[in-house]
Design an enzyme around this catalytic site. Structure first.
Site, PDB file in Angstrom:
ATOM      1  CD  GLU A  98      41.255  40.928  41.121  1.00 55.73           C
ATOM      2  OE1 GLU A  98      41.692  41.537  40.373  1.00 55.73           O
ATOM      3  OE2 GLU A  98      39.897  41.671  41.428  1.00 55.73           O
TER       4      GLU A  98
ATOM      5  CD  GLU B  15      37.135  40.762  35.847  1.00 58.00           C
ATOM      6  OE1 GLU B  15      36.879  42.280  34.528  1.00 58.00           O
ATOM      7  OE2 GLU B  15      37.894  41.576  36.579  1.00 58.00           O
TER       8      GLU B  15
END
Length: 366
Positions: free
Chosen positions: A250, A245
């Site tokens: 974020e 990933e």
């Protein structure tokens, strides 16, 4: 007799040649000329199409340009006059540029100078040797192009104990969750009939990209409970975190303006605090557009915030457990609500509706 006839013939030939030479010397040589109106072109940074009115004393003409940002279409080239339509492409750089349109008719030549203004800001940045292979500027329509984008539809609790329900475009009550508006992708997290709804969209989910420079301009929402993300997952997903990933950006609302990047794999994963991650302050990330990017090669992954390095991780040659980042991955934008990280300090429902906006997404490859 033969000798006499030979000398007579030679004398006649010489006389004929002499007469012809005198006629040619007296006849003026016509010089072909070629002209254009206007005699120069000036274009703005946005470019445009211009008309040159061509005339010549010859029987035909042509024109061309050697510049890749100047295109020329000729009309009426087999007559003494015609037009050349000159299209100047938009200037993607912050430098002005100069070029030429070349006119020809017989031996006549003429150059038309073409100048173009610089863009106020660069249309896009890419590392040297990389070319744009896919992008979405969100400048047409009101919904995402279904040929490029896929909506996730999942109920709350699907991952990370998040509270939102992901829907396709609109809520059951008809409220808009994802839309294209004013040149932006807008993902809205809202509450309706006691439930929270939001959006999660995938770009080229069945195709993805392997390696490249990937950049997006994003405005983050405000409010405790928000968890916006710009990240990537493998096209041929089998299990997590084995297949990897890549989190380019974020942020969680209870820690405003602090953005982070992370990489997950078997050898480094947040569940045992071994994940590869880095956080930095991006002043104004909530409420203003900033660029978030990643340069991904077979040897290294580096993420950026407004061009500044956020995280850099090398392929250490330890195999797939440490480097599963050699397969195609697709881009994800989503706005989560609550969950293990976004809700770690609770949620403030007065922040709803909250909106994440994306100005563009661009993918470059060698």
């Amino acid at each position: 007799m033969r000798k006499y006839l030979f000398f007579l013939a030679m004398a006649g030939t010489a006389a004929f040649a002499s007469c012809g030479g005198d006629d040619n010397d007296d006849k003026p040589v016509t010089q072909i000329t070629i002209s254009s109106q206007p005699e120069s072109l000036s274009a703005g940074a946005e470019g445009g199409t211009f008309t040159l009115n061509i005339s010549t004393t010859g029987k035909e003409w042509s024109s061309y340009s050697n510049e890749d940002w100047i295109e020329v279409v000729n009309k009426g080239t087999t007559s003494a006059s015609g037009i050349a339509e000159v299209t100047v492409k938009a200037n993607p750089t912050t430098k002005s540029r100069n070029g030429r349109v070349h006119l020809m008719s017989g031996t006549a030549r003429k150059e038309i100078a073409v100048t173009q203004a610089a863009a106020a800001s660069a249309a896009y940045y890419a590392p040297e040797g990389y070319s744009l292979v896919w992008h979405d500027e969100f400048d047409s329509g009101t919904e995402l192009n279904p040929d490029d984008w896929t909506h996730e539809v999942k109920n709350s609790g699907w991952v990370n104990h998040e509270l939102q329900n992901y829907v396709n475009h609109v809520t059951p009550g008809g409220s808009t969750v994802t839309e294209v508006k004013n040149g932006k992708l807008r993902i809205t997290c809202l509450k309706e009939d006691g439930k929270v709804y939001s959006g999660r969209v995938y770009a080229k989910v069945k195709q993805g990209w392997t390696y490249g420079y990937i950049e997006a301009s994003i405005k983050l929402p405000k409010g405790k409970g928000t968890w916006p993300a710009f990240w990537m997952m493998p096209v041929n997903f089998r299990s997590w975190p084995a297949d990897g990933e890549i989190d380019i950006m974020e942020e969680v609302g209870y820690h405003p303006d602090y953005v982070s990047s992370s990489l997950h794999a078997n050898a480094h994963v947040h569940s045992n605090n071994t994940q590869v991650t880095h956080e930095m302050k991006c002043e104004g990330a909530e409420g203003e557009f900033h660029t978030y990017a990643m340069l991904w090669t077979a040897q290294n992954i580096t993420t950026y915030v407004d061009g500044q390095v956020q995280l850099s991780y090398d392929n250490r040659g330890k195999g797939r457990d440490d480097w599963p980042y050699e397969d195609p991955f697709y881009v994800i934008f989503n706005l989560a609500w609550g969950g293990d990280w976004g809700g770690a300090q609770g949620v403030d429902e007065s922040a709803l509706p909250a909106v994440m906006e994306v100005d563009y997404i661009r993918v470059f490859q060698k």
